[in-house]
Design a protein around this motif. Structure first.
Motif, PDB file in Angstrom:
ATOM      1  N   GLU A 183      50.589  16.126 -35.799  1.00 11.32           N
ATOM      2  CA  GLU A 183      49.155  16.277 -35.563  1.00 11.32           C
ATOM      3  C   GLU A 183      48.536  14.936 -35.162  1.00 11.32           C
ATOM      4  OE1 GLU A 183      45.949  18.453 -34.979  1.00 11.32           O
ATOM      5  OE2 GLU A 183      47.650  19.427 -35.955  1.00 11.32           O
ATOM      6  N   PHE A 184      48.999  13.891 -35.823  1.00 11.16           N
ATOM      7  CA  PHE A 184      48.470  12.552 -35.559  1.00 11.16           C
ATOM      8  C   PHE A 184      49.106  11.938 -34.310  1.00 11.16           C
ATOM      9  CE2 PHE A 184      48.217   7.935 -36.482  1.00 11.16           C
ATOM     10  CZ  PHE A 184      46.825   7.836 -36.508  1.00 11.16           C
ATOM     11  N   ILE A 185      50.445  12.077 -34.194  1.00  3.33           N
ATOM     12  CA  ILE A 185      51.172  11.561 -33.020  1.00  3.33           C
ATOM     13  C   ILE A 185      52.005  12.722 -32.472  1.00  3.33           C
ATOM     14  CG2 ILE A 185      52.737   9.780 -32.142  1.00  3.33           C
ATOM     15  CD1 ILE A 185      52.224   8.211 -34.713  1.00  3.33           C
ATOM     16  N   PRO A 186      51.441  13.510 -31.564  1.00  2.00           N
ATOM     17  CA  PRO A 186      52.168  14.703 -31.086  1.00  2.00           C
ATOM     18  C   PRO A 186      53.444  14.376 -30.317  1.00  2.00           C
ATOM     19  CG  PRO A 186      50.120  14.393 -29.847  1.00  2.00           C
ATOM     20  CD  PRO A 186      50.110  13.398 -30.967  1.00  2.00           C
ATOM     21  N   TYR A 187      53.562  13.151 -29.833  1.00  2.00           N
ATOM     22  CA  TYR A 187      54.759  12.740 -29.092  1.00  2.00           C
ATOM     23  C   TYR A 187      55.739  11.963 -29.969  1.00  2.00           C
ATOM     24  CZ  TYR A 187      51.598   8.764 -28.702  1.00  2.00           C
ATOM     25  OH  TYR A 187      50.702   7.765 -28.983  1.00  2.00           O
ATOM     26  N   LYS A 190      47.939  20.075 -26.886  1.00  2.00           N
ATOM     27  CA  LYS A 190      47.581  18.756 -27.413  1.00  2.00           C
ATOM     28  C   LYS A 190      48.253  17.650 -26.595  1.00  2.00           C
ATOM     29  CE  LYS A 190      47.045  16.667 -31.988  1.00  2.00           C
ATOM     30  NZ  LYS A 190      45.572  16.668 -31.985  1.00  2.00           N
ATOM     31  N   LEU A 191      49.519  17.849 -26.267  1.00  2.00           N
ATOM     32  CA  LEU A 191      50.257  16.873 -25.462  1.00  2.00           C
ATOM     33  C   LEU A 191      49.691  16.764 -24.042  1.00  2.00           C
ATOM     34  CD1 LEU A 191      53.881  17.717 -26.639  1.00  2.00           C
ATOM     35  CD2 LEU A 191      52.788  15.469 -26.830  1.00  2.00           C
ATOM     36  N   ILE A 192      49.308  17.897 -23.456  1.00  2.00           N
ATOM     37  CA  ILE A 192      48.742  17.877 -22.099  1.00  2.00           C
ATOM     38  C   ILE A 192      47.413  17.122 -22.102  1.00  2.00           C
ATOM     39  CG2 ILE A 192      47.715  19.346 -20.295  1.00  2.00           C
ATOM     40  CD1 ILE A 192      49.973  21.382 -20.963  1.00  2.00           C
ATOM     41  N   ASN A 193      46.589  17.367 -23.121  1.00  2.00           N
ATOM     42  CA  ASN A 193      45.316  16.629 -23.232  1.00  2.00           C
ATOM     43  C   ASN A 193      45.555  15.131 -23.402  1.00  2.00           C
ATOM     44  OD1 ASN A 193      43.820  18.983 -23.020  1.00  2.00           O
ATOM     45  ND2 ASN A 193      43.688  19.290 -25.234  1.00  2.00           N
ATOM     46  N   ASN A 208      46.637   9.076 -18.696  1.00  2.00           N
ATOM     47  CA  ASN A 208      46.609   8.930 -17.243  1.00  2.00           C
ATOM     48  C   ASN A 208      45.278   8.336 -16.787  1.00  2.00           C
ATOM     49  OD1 ASN A 208      47.973   9.177 -14.789  1.00  2.00           O
ATOM     50  ND2 ASN A 208      46.852  11.057 -14.296  1.00  2.00           N
ATOM     51  N   GLN A 209      44.175   8.749 -17.403  1.00  2.00           N
ATOM     52  CA  GLN A 209      42.864   8.185 -17.071  1.00  2.00           C
ATOM     53  C   GLN A 209      42.806   6.692 -17.405  1.00  2.00           C
ATOM     54  OE1 GLN A 209      40.088  10.627 -19.215  1.00  2.00           O
ATOM     55  NE2 GLN A 209      40.010  12.210 -17.622  1.00  2.00           N
ATOM     56  N   ILE A 210      43.409   6.320 -18.533  1.00  2.00           N
ATOM     57  CA  ILE A 210      43.441   4.901 -18.927  1.00  2.00           C
ATOM     58  C   ILE A 210      44.219   4.087 -17.908  1.00  2.00           C
ATOM     59  CG2 ILE A 210      44.318   3.271 -20.651  1.00  2.00           C
ATOM     60  CD1 ILE A 210      43.677   5.390 -22.792  1.00  2.00           C
ATOM     61  N   ILE A 211      45.366   4.617 -17.453  1.00  2.00           N
ATOM     62  CA  ILE A 211      46.188   3.901 -16.465  1.00  2.00           C
ATOM     63  C   ILE A 211      45.427   3.738 -15.152  1.00  2.00           C
ATOM     64  CG2 ILE A 211      48.283   4.066 -15.054  1.00  2.00           C
ATOM     65  CD1 ILE A 211      49.639   5.366 -17.505  1.00  2.00           C
ATOM     66  N   VAL A 212      44.720   4.800 -14.710  1.00  2.00           N
ATOM     67  CA  VAL A 212      43.931   4.726 -13.476  1.00  2.00           C
ATOM     68  C   VAL A 212      42.812   3.698 -13.626  1.00  2.00           C
ATOM     69  CG1 VAL A 212      42.312   6.026 -12.018  1.00  2.00           C
ATOM     70  CG2 VAL A 212      44.473   7.067 -12.711  1.00  2.00           C
ATOM     71  N   MET A 261      53.208   7.523 -22.075  1.00  2.00           N
ATOM     72  CA  MET A 261      53.333   8.583 -21.061  1.00  2.00           C
ATOM     73  C   MET A 261      54.766   9.113 -21.005  1.00  2.00           C
ATOM     74  SD  MET A 261      51.623  10.349 -18.874  1.00  2.00           S
ATOM     75  CE  MET A 261      50.205   9.543 -18.181  1.00  2.00           C
ATOM     76  N   ARG A 262      55.748   8.221 -21.094  1.00  2.00           N
ATOM     77  CA  ARG A 262      57.149   8.655 -21.096  1.00  2.00           C
ATOM     78  C   ARG A 262      57.446   9.514 -22.311  1.00  2.00           C
ATOM     79  NH1 ARG A 262      61.158   7.482 -23.986  1.00  2.00           N
ATOM     80  NH2 ARG A 262      60.212   5.614 -24.883  1.00  2.00           N
ATOM     81  N   LYS A 263      56.938   9.115 -23.480  1.00  2.00           N
ATOM     82  CA  LYS A 263      57.166   9.890 -24.705  1.00  2.00           C
ATOM     83  C   LYS A 263      56.510  11.267 -24.623  1.00  2.00           C
ATOM     84  CE  LYS A 263      57.831   6.040 -27.906  1.00  2.00           C
ATOM     85  NZ  LYS A 263      57.325   5.370 -29.117  1.00  2.00           N
ATOM     86  N   ILE A 264      55.339  11.341 -24.004  1.00  2.00           N
ATOM     87  CA  ILE A 264      54.656  12.638 -23.842  1.00  2.00           C
ATOM     88  C   ILE A 264      55.478  13.546 -22.935  1.00  2.00           C
ATOM     89  CG2 ILE A 264      52.621  13.754 -22.840  1.00  2.00           C
ATOM     90  CD1 ILE A 264      50.988  11.317 -23.832  1.00  2.00           C
TER      91      ILE A 264
END
Length: 201
Positions: free
Chosen positions: A105-109, A12-15, A21-25, A74-77
Motif C-alpha cells: 500500500e505504501f510502496i506498490p512497486y 495504483k501502479l499506473i497512477n 513520468n510527469q516528474i521526469i518531464v 519507473m523501472r520498478k513500476i
C-alpha cells in the motif's frame, strides 16, 4: 492475492507511473540533470572562482542523482506491472514469501519483504566506511604524532614538521637566547618610550 486486489494495485501502479513520468518531464523542462546545460553557462572556466565551479558541479550531480532515482522507480513500476501479468506480484524476489499488504500500500512497486530488504541494506557499507578509493593511496598527512598515538587531522604542529625537515645532521644550530626578554634582535629591545625620547623636540 485475489483479482480485485490485483486490479487495485495495478491502478495504483499506473497512477504512480504517471506521477513519476510527469516528474521526469518536468525535470527535463527545467534542465535538471542535464550536464550540458548546467555546466555550459560560460565558454571557459579558467576565470571562474573555484567555488563557483564547485557549486555548478554540485548542482549537476544532484540533478543527475534525482533523475536517476526517478528512472529507478519507473523501472520498478514496470517490473511490478509485468509481475501482475505473470501472477507473481506481491512475492518477495529474495525469499519468495508474500509481501505484506501495508508495505504494498505504501510502496506498490516493492520488490522484497521487509526482512529481506533489511538484510540487503545491512550488506551495504556504512556511510563512514563508504570512502573513495583514492584515500587508500593518498593517506592522511600528519596522521601520527611523534608519540605514535593516532590523533585527529594534523597530529603535529606544522612548524615542527617543517623545522625537522630543515635540520642538518652535521651542523649544530646555535641560538643566543640568554636575554630574559626572548628578543630575536637587539633592536626589538627598544621600548616605545625610548624611541620617543630619541625624537627631536
Amino acid at each position: 492475492m485475489d483479482k480485485d486486489k490485483l486490479e487495485y494495485f495495478k491502478n495504483k501502479l499506473i497512477n504512480e507511473q504517471q506521477r513519476v513520468n510527469q516528474i521526469i518531464v518536468q525535470m527535463k523542462q527545467n534542465g535538471v540533470g542535464n550536464s550540458n546545460s548546467e555546466m555550459a553557462t560560460e565558454l571557459s572556466f579558467s576565470d571562474n572562482h573555484p567555488s563557483d565551479t564547485a557549486t555548478e558541479l554540485f548542482d549537476m550531480e544532484k540533478g543527475l542523482a534525482l533523475k536517476q532515482n526517478e528512472f529507478t522507480i519507473m523501472r520498478k513500476i514496470r517490473d511490478a506491472l509485468k509481475s501482475i501479468e505473470d501472477n507473481t506480484y506481491g512475492k518477495c524476489k529474495c525469499c519468495g514469501k508474500d509481501i505484506i499488504e501495508p508495505r504494498l500500500e505504501f510502496i506498490p512497486y516493492a520488490e522484497n519483504c521487509v526482512r529481506c530488504e533489511n538484510d540487503l541494506n545491512d550488506k551495504k557499507p556504512a556511510p563512514q566506511n563508504d570512502r573513495c578509493v583514492e584515500e587508500d593511496v593518498l593517506g592522511i598527512p600528519f596522521r601520527y604524532s611523534s608519540s605514535g598515538a593516532e590523533v585527529g587531522i594534523e597530529a603535529e604542529d606544522t612548524f615542527m614538521v617543517v623545522d625537522r625537515f630543515n635540520e642538518l645532521d652535521d651542523i649544530i644550530e646555535y641560538y643566543d637566547d640568554d636575554d630574559e626578554g626572548g628578543y630575536v634582535e637587539s633592536i626589538e629591545k627598544i621600548s616605545n618610550q625610548q624611541y620617543k625620547n630619541q625624537l627631536p623636540d
